[in-house]
Design an enzyme around this catalytic site. Sequence first.
Site, PDB file in Angstrom:
ATOM      1  N   GLU A   1       0.883  -1.181   0.000  1.00  0.00           N
ATOM      2  CA  GLU A   1       0.000   0.000   0.000  1.00  0.00           C
ATOM      3  C   GLU A   1       0.910   1.217   0.000  1.00  0.00           C
ATOM      4  OE1 GLU A   1      -3.346   2.327   2.695  1.00  0.00           O
ATOM      5  OE2 GLU A   1      -2.521   0.422   3.393  1.00  0.00           O
TER       6      GLU A   1
ATOM      7  N   CYS B   1      -2.989   8.474   5.377  1.00  0.00           N
ATOM      8  CA  CYS B   1      -2.618   8.342   3.972  1.00  0.00           C
ATOM      9  C   CYS B   1      -3.737   8.830   3.055  1.00  0.00           C
ATOM     10  CB  CYS B   1      -2.258   6.897   3.654  1.00  0.00           C
ATOM     11  SG  CYS B   1      -3.296   5.663   4.434  1.00  0.00           S
TER      12      CYS B   1
END
Length: 804
Positions: free
Chosen positions: A749, A783
Amino acid sequence: MSQNENRGLSSQNFEKRVVEIGRELFAAARDEKASFFDKNFWSGKMMDWALKDPAFKIELFRFVDVLPSLKNAEQISEHIRMYLIRDDLKMSPLVKSALGFAAGGGLFSKLAAGTVKSNVEAMAKNFILGENADKALPVLKKLWENGLAFTVDILGEAVVSEEEAELYYGRYLELIEKLPGNMKLWKDQPVLENTPFGKTPRTNVSIKCSSLYSRIDPMHFRDSVEGIKYRLRKLLRAAVAKNAFVYLDMEQNDLREILLTVAEELWNEKEFKDYPHFGIVIQAYLEHAIFDLERLKLFSEHRGTPFAVRLVKGAYWDYENIMSSQRSWKSPVFLRKVETDANYEKCSAFLIDAYPLLIPAFASHNIRSLAYALAMAEEKKVPPSGIEIQMLYGMAEPFKNALYSKGFRIREYTPVGEMLPGMAYLVRRLLENTSNDGFLKAKFVDDKSTELLLQKPVAPNEEATLKGATSAEPIVDFNRREVRDTFKKTLDELRSIGVKDVRPSVGDANLETHVPLNIFNPSLSDELVTRLHCVTGNLNPVHAVLDEGEKEWKNYPFEKRAAILDKIADKLRENRVRLSCLMTLEVGKNFRESDADLCEAVDFCTYYAAEYRKLMQGKEVESALGEKNTYLYKARGRALVIAPWNFPLAILCGMVVAPLVCGSSVILKPAEQSSRIAEEFYKLMLEAGVPKNVIAFLPGKGEEVGAALVKDPRIHIINFTGSKSVGLEIMKAAQEYTGKNHVKKVLAEMGGKNALIVDDDADLDEAVAHSLKSAFGYQGQKCSALSRLIVVGDAYDTFKSRFC
């Protein structure tokens, strides 16, 4: 024994009196029709179809809500097509044809679109007096002459800046200073003015405290209270000077404790302590309402001067349910209307009993609810002038006139403001009064019998449930003072412990380390939190321990491994506050985000345990005659977890427990900045039953130990969360340095840029507030935090100004 029987009336006789009063009011209202449901009120047959078809009603009200932000006929036509010209919406040929003209294009479309907008604006004017005090005055005077008192409210609620808060303060001040001078020239209205305590002021203003301070947050309780008090105090000072009545409106449940505290502290200040013309609102749809009334009664006794309580049913039912569902909380409101109606009667009885410490104002269009309150007042011999009935401007005129004819003071809730915030108010009114449970619709549209409408509200025995509630771990409620105090105390205790040494660990092996790194709190850069002893690049002792442990671990019964994950979740819950505060200390994450981080870690454990149990049931696949084929899973191999610092517990936990429950051994390499919380989680897993020779805790520098592990052929799986550049390097290295009998699998990720699009029909109140929160509410540690704003067309200038 019920309250009614305590008074000397049997429950049966009291109920009979309630119904009698209700019938009298219906009889007095029989010859009139409520303007809200007058067919001349609506444009053509639109509202008829909205009442018949719930799907059409939702889309129509969505269109009405967005309409004021549309700047031209083309935009209006486009939104009519988007919301209303759809195959799944049923409507009469007449309505469909009319909408088709407005959505079609060309000159007719422009004319029709303009007509649609003007009709909706005309509709709004039936509920909104005008844009400001000057424009509202003629309407207010007419109401007064017709025997109706009023309370004026400024439309618009939460503000996004102190500049906007100052603007709303100025609007309230204008009402308080301008209205009394004009109203003193109006004719006397004894029913509206005379009370057992003297004359009540003609000027009555309702204030939404959220419009007076832009930084309200239950987490910062004292700051919120003081911020509201700063401007509210000046408004109350003006009200005392001008002899005006001030109500404090109640809003979302999140603000309830703040607003009650503001009222208690301000009203008890020396300059306001003896002023009798204050009031506050209590919402009967809240299960907590009766306790708030008890609190207010005790406060009135202490203060020594009574004040008014407006009892409403509540206007944020959908909001409260949606927010509690998102937080996995029990809803604070009753889930059935009949339960709210029953609680309204319970609260009404309390208010009558509390008279004259609390001066009751019953706000409702429901004749059953009002009849109950009036029967209670009659029994306790509270005079009609000792209470008042409040209703919304533009609705239920027959009931207002009926109650006025009985000698009761009727006060209308009269909003003042601009069209854009006014439209949100209009939609709330439309939703309330076209609801299948709404009293006015039941009477004037559905024509339900008087007997049915006056029935005692009794909730069924079965438990109400709210659809759509999630099973996620509930976040804590920072509205509660004891929760805030516990978090602060725990953080102070962690600070008192001082610096913690964090070392690598696997089984009973002694691992070589470098000279320790000093890790500081990023929000207090001189506060040393951790001394990190980083592992060196010699990984052979680690693999030796894990090789031994993995042999047994992958053969554990699958249910035993899943049960260990459930135990890890329990351990996280048991250590919730300490682990959350440790995140605050080590990575600077605020309490609310730290708690949410922990909740997500719990969710990972419970989710992966549940999903693993499903997987291990096996799946039957196509089989030939005489055979049975089942698809099963087994452990893939050793997993390397390279965790980020911004979610020091949640992401780390999810990346670790998934391979663990599948039977893999795991090497946990945390970010250097968050190794202390990672060590706490590592120890917690061991306590929950993870064998110490199945998981290795290897804090260290990414470029050294991380890079060596990525290239190690004994690693089968790499779970990585971090930057794009590092993620791509890992993927490349994994392909180059693969194992003898396996190909490394990389789950990465990686970072990116998260954009938010604000369209030209956006609700800018919501868009600005949520953009600010997403961009700056996470200390740069999410994020998915907003990093790009794309604002479309006509919304740009206004949005930019408010956002900045």
